[in-house]
Scaffold this active site. Sequence first.
Site, PDB file in Angstrom:
ATOM      1  N   ARG A 192       1.017  -1.186   0.103  1.00 65.57           N
ATOM      2  CA  ARG A 192      -0.080  -0.158   0.118  1.00 65.57           C
ATOM      3  C   ARG A 192       0.932   1.102   0.070  1.00 65.57           C
ATOM      4  O   ARG A 192       0.437   2.296   0.758  1.00 65.57           O
ATOM      5  CB  ARG A 192      -1.114   0.063   1.149  1.00 65.57           C
ATOM      6  CG  ARG A 192      -2.177  -0.998   1.120  1.00 65.57           C
ATOM      7  CD  ARG A 192      -3.183  -0.060   0.242  1.00 65.57           C
ATOM      8  NE  ARG A 192      -4.184  -0.907   0.146  1.00 65.57           N
ATOM      9  CZ  ARG A 192      -5.463  -0.971   0.590  1.00 65.57           C
ATOM     10  NH1 ARG A 192      -5.477  -0.030   1.759  1.00 65.57           N
ATOM     11  NH2 ARG A 192      -6.368  -1.834   0.529  1.00 65.57           N
ATOM     12  N   ARG A 204      -3.854   7.098   0.389  1.00 68.85           N
ATOM     13  CA  ARG A 204      -4.414   8.102   0.942  1.00 68.85           C
ATOM     14  C   ARG A 204      -3.277   9.008   1.803  1.00 68.85           C
ATOM     15  O   ARG A 204      -3.388  10.163   2.326  1.00 68.85           O
ATOM     16  CB  ARG A 204      -5.633   7.851   1.657  1.00 68.85           C
ATOM     17  CG  ARG A 204      -6.903   7.945   0.773  1.00 68.85           C
ATOM     18  CD  ARG A 204      -8.310   7.189   1.254  1.00 68.85           C
ATOM     19  NE  ARG A 204      -8.034   5.858   1.670  1.00 68.85           N
ATOM     20  CZ  ARG A 204      -8.978   5.112   2.099  1.00 68.85           C
ATOM     21  NH1 ARG A 204     -10.044   5.783   2.141  1.00 68.85           N
ATOM     22  NH2 ARG A 204      -8.626   3.977   2.558  1.00 68.85           N
ATOM     23  N   ASP A 259      -6.490  -2.951  -7.676  1.00 66.21           N
ATOM     24  CA  ASP A 259      -7.213  -3.557  -6.372  1.00 66.21           C
ATOM     25  C   ASP A 259      -7.613  -5.097  -6.652  1.00 66.21           C
ATOM     26  O   ASP A 259      -7.915  -5.765  -7.589  1.00 66.21           O
ATOM     27  CB  ASP A 259      -8.620  -2.843  -5.775  1.00 66.21           C
ATOM     28  CG  ASP A 259      -8.821  -3.108  -4.546  1.00 66.21           C
ATOM     29  OD1 ASP A 259      -8.291  -2.686  -3.716  1.00 66.21           O
ATOM     30  OD2 ASP A 259      -9.548  -4.245  -4.287  1.00 66.21           O
ATOM     31  N   ARG A 284      -7.307  12.260  -5.753  1.00 63.86           N
ATOM     32  CA  ARG A 284      -8.463  11.555  -5.395  1.00 63.86           C
ATOM     33  C   ARG A 284      -9.764  12.426  -5.262  1.00 63.86           C
ATOM     34  O   ARG A 284     -10.846  11.987  -5.130  1.00 63.86           O
ATOM     35  CB  ARG A 284      -8.139  10.718  -4.056  1.00 63.86           C
ATOM     36  CG  ARG A 284      -8.815   9.731  -3.332  1.00 63.86           C
ATOM     37  CD  ARG A 284      -9.337   8.478  -4.219  1.00 63.86           C
ATOM     38  NE  ARG A 284     -10.241   7.742  -3.318  1.00 63.86           N
ATOM     39  CZ  ARG A 284     -11.680   8.150  -2.935  1.00 63.86           C
ATOM     40  NH1 ARG A 284     -12.075   9.212  -3.826  1.00 63.86           N
ATOM     41  NH2 ARG A 284     -12.314   7.400  -2.432  1.00 63.86           N
ATOM     42  N   TYR A 306     -14.878 -11.981   0.230  1.00 66.29           N
ATOM     43  CA  TYR A 306     -15.495 -10.749  -0.123  1.00 66.29           C
ATOM     44  C   TYR A 306     -16.856 -11.148  -0.931  1.00 66.29           C
ATOM     45  O   TYR A 306     -17.921 -10.213  -0.780  1.00 66.29           O
ATOM     46  CB  TYR A 306     -14.655  -9.909  -1.033  1.00 66.29           C
ATOM     47  CG  TYR A 306     -13.657  -8.992  -0.224  1.00 66.29           C
ATOM     48  CD1 TYR A 306     -14.061  -7.948   0.360  1.00 66.29           C
ATOM     49  CD2 TYR A 306     -12.341  -9.381  -0.030  1.00 66.29           C
ATOM     50  CE1 TYR A 306     -13.209  -7.184   1.405  1.00 66.29           C
ATOM     51  CE2 TYR A 306     -11.418  -8.733   0.604  1.00 66.29           C
ATOM     52  CZ  TYR A 306     -11.911  -7.449   1.583  1.00 66.29           C
ATOM     53  OH  TYR A 306     -11.238  -6.995   2.266  1.00 66.29           O
TER      54      TYR A 306
HETATM   55  O1  CP3 Z   1      -0.279  -1.380  -2.402  1.00 69.58           O
HETATM   56  C1  CP3 Z   1      -0.140  -0.775  -3.382  1.00 69.58           C
HETATM   57  O2  CP3 Z   1       0.134   0.710  -3.285  1.00 69.58           O
HETATM   58  C2  CP3 Z   1      -0.994  -1.165  -4.633  1.00 69.58           C
HETATM   59  C3  CP3 Z   1      -2.159  -1.128  -4.880  1.00 69.58           C
HETATM   60  C4  CP3 Z   1      -3.232  -1.948  -3.891  1.00 69.58           C
HETATM   61  C5  CP3 Z   1      -4.529  -1.404  -3.368  1.00 69.58           C
HETATM   62  N1  CP3 Z   1      -5.179  -2.310  -2.938  1.00 69.58           N
HETATM   63  C6  CP3 Z   1      -4.831   0.036  -3.512  1.00 69.58           C
HETATM   64  C7  CP3 Z   1      -6.180   0.429  -2.851  1.00 69.58           C
HETATM   65  C8  CP3 Z   1      -3.256  -3.200  -3.550  1.00 69.58           C
HETATM   66  C9  CP3 Z   1      -1.880  -4.214  -3.536  1.00 69.58           C
HETATM   67  C10 CP3 Z   1      -4.490  -3.513  -3.003  1.00 69.58           C
HETATM   68  C11 CP3 Z   1      -4.814  -4.822  -2.285  1.00 69.58           C
HETATM   69  C12 CP3 Z   1      -5.979  -4.992  -1.643  1.00 69.58           C
HETATM   70  N2  CP3 Z   1      -7.264  -4.456  -1.615  1.00 69.58           N
HETATM   71  C13 CP3 Z   1      -6.109  -5.872  -0.421  1.00 69.58           C
HETATM   72  C14 CP3 Z   1      -5.058  -6.807  -0.153  1.00 69.58           C
HETATM   73  C15 CP3 Z   1      -3.903  -6.109   0.610  1.00 69.58           C
HETATM   74  C16 CP3 Z   1      -4.317  -5.690   2.002  1.00 69.58           C
HETATM   75  O3  CP3 Z   1      -4.321  -4.508   2.345  1.00 69.58           O
HETATM   76  O4  CP3 Z   1      -4.600  -6.816   2.843  1.00 69.58           O
HETATM   77  C17 CP3 Z   1      -7.527  -6.019  -0.244  1.00 69.58           C
HETATM   78  C18 CP3 Z   1      -7.873  -6.680   1.330  1.00 69.58           C
HETATM   79  C19 CP3 Z   1      -8.249  -5.153  -0.817  1.00 69.58           C
HETATM   80  C20 CP3 Z   1      -9.786  -4.627  -0.640  1.00 69.58           C
HETATM   81  C21 CP3 Z   1      -9.642  -3.128  -0.344  1.00 69.58           C
HETATM   82  N3  CP3 Z   1      -9.426  -1.953  -1.496  1.00 69.58           N
HETATM   83  C22 CP3 Z   1     -10.158  -2.694   0.842  1.00 69.58           C
HETATM   84  C23 CP3 Z   1     -10.353  -3.168   2.102  1.00 69.58           C
HETATM   85  C24 CP3 Z   1     -10.053  -1.235   0.618  1.00 69.58           C
HETATM   86  C25 CP3 Z   1     -10.321  -0.128   1.502  1.00 69.58           C
HETATM   87  C26 CP3 Z   1     -11.510   0.501   1.528  1.00 69.58           C
HETATM   88  C27 CP3 Z   1     -11.713   1.733   2.310  1.00 69.58           C
HETATM   89  O5  CP3 Z   1     -13.036   2.130   2.446  1.00 69.58           O
HETATM   90  O6  CP3 Z   1     -10.900   2.327   2.954  1.00 69.58           O
HETATM   91  C28 CP3 Z   1      -9.815  -1.041  -0.525  1.00 69.58           C
HETATM   92  C29 CP3 Z   1      -9.608   0.516  -1.315  1.00 69.58           C
HETATM   93  C30 CP3 Z   1      -8.079   0.658  -1.798  1.00 69.58           C
HETATM   94  N4  CP3 Z   1      -7.356  -0.119  -2.577  1.00 69.58           N
HETATM   95  C31 CP3 Z   1      -7.633   2.019  -1.620  1.00 69.58           C
HETATM   96  C32 CP3 Z   1      -6.112   1.914  -2.174  1.00 69.58           C
HETATM   97  C33 CP3 Z   1      -5.258   2.901  -2.386  1.00 69.58           C
HETATM   98  C34 CP3 Z   1      -7.883   3.070  -1.003  1.00 69.58           C
HETATM   99  C35 CP3 Z   1      -8.815   4.103  -2.025  1.00 69.58           C
HETATM  100  C36 CP3 Z   1      -9.191   4.981  -1.841  1.00 69.58           C
HETATM  101  O7  CP3 Z   1     -10.240   5.569  -1.189  1.00 69.58           O
HETATM  102  O8  CP3 Z   1      -8.382   5.959  -2.366  1.00 69.58           O
END
Ligand code: CP3
Length: 340
Positions: free
Chosen positions: A21, A25, A70, A34, A147
């Site tokens: 990650r 944000r 994602d 964003r 999910y």
């Molecule tokens: O690591 C990186 O920088 C690369 C991008 C990446 C994202 N998600 C971007 C993202 C990667 C590798 C993921 C994987 C991901 N997504 C996982 C596995 C990794 C982990 O953290 O265990 C999971 C479980 C997800 C599912 C997911 N996507 C969730 C639970 C969320 C959060 C939702 C929230 O409301 O906060 C996301 C959103 C997400 N994926 C964001 C980012 C940068 C935040 C999006 C935003 O609001 O800008």
Amino acid sequence: MRFLDACLRKPVDATPVWFMRQAGRYLPEYRAIRTKASFLEMCERPDIAAEVTMQPVRRMGVDAAILYADILLPVRPMGIKLEFVKGEGPVLTPPVRTPKDVARLRVFDAQDGLGFVMETVKLVRRELAGKVPLIGFAGAPFTVASYLVEGGPSKEYRWTKAMMRGEPVLWNALMTKISKVTVGYLQSQVKAGAQALQLFDSWVGVLSKEDYERSVKPHSVRVLAAMKRTGVPVITFGTGTSPFLESFAATPADVVGVDWHEPLDAAWKRVGLGRAVQGNMDPAYLFLPRPRLKDAVKAVLDKAAGRRGHIFNLGHGIMQHTPPENVRAVSDWVHEWTAR
Ligand code: CP3
């Protein structure tokens, strides 16, 4: 390149570092973009997705880029509606719980269903210009299934565990479909230019060893074996895997990502000293004052003891509100203290 060499346990000039990650944000330059687009819109726009992939590479001096995408993107071409709701996280509709639901899921062609991701890969490779490699990724079958079955994030995994234990035939059909989609998606990422692949099994730690081995591992192993056949280094990552780390590690992956529940040396012994490991600082340390943060980084490096095949990372992703300067400091310390 340092990161790819470490994956294969070749000698390196300094321990490579990147952060799960690392785009997101906590970065003001990310938030600026964003405010103008939703998360899914950003993923779908290769120019934007490439730009936010590059942001941490420019700012942090990391040794790898990770594709901005994602693990849930593939559920949409499978036929499920995906939304990110403020305060709730991802919402998937309808949840997948019956034989009919599973039968309806489409096994799609990645280039058709997620072509924008491949465009992003190509753009990022061009912008990286060989400076650091690009990691592609997907969710592991269990985490993606959780999910789909719950319809979103969960604390208890009530529906997922009920299907897994009560309806094993249905569960295997679901896991098989997800695995096929995942393999095609990852193969396309490599074709487009991804130079390493990580499989995220973020929630596998809610399972017992028995559940994992019976109902999940065979599917993950098939996906990881297919990933290996693409020819790029493969990382398997899970959190909460301590109760069954030997088993979690016994797959075709080159690198095993470990979380912070165990010191790195103990975890590495359980993984096997002949494998590369990635980890494992608790991301919460990034909020501490410099002296305490320094100690935490040193502790991880001490446990790694300069052994070949260590990739410095966190035990899980960077949290929102993390001070970016601290991330930069960690990256610099790792390079400085391990330079050889
Ligand atoms: O690591 C990186 O920088 C690369 C991008 C990446 C994202 N998600 C971007 C993202 C990667 C590798 C993921 C994987 C991901 N997504 C996982 C596995 C990794 C982990 O953290 O265990 C999971 C479980 C997800 C599912 C997911 N996507 C969730 C639970 C969320 C959060 C939702 C929230 O409301 O906060 C996301 C959103 C997400 N994926 C964001 C980012 C940068 C935040 C999006 C935003 O609001 O800008």
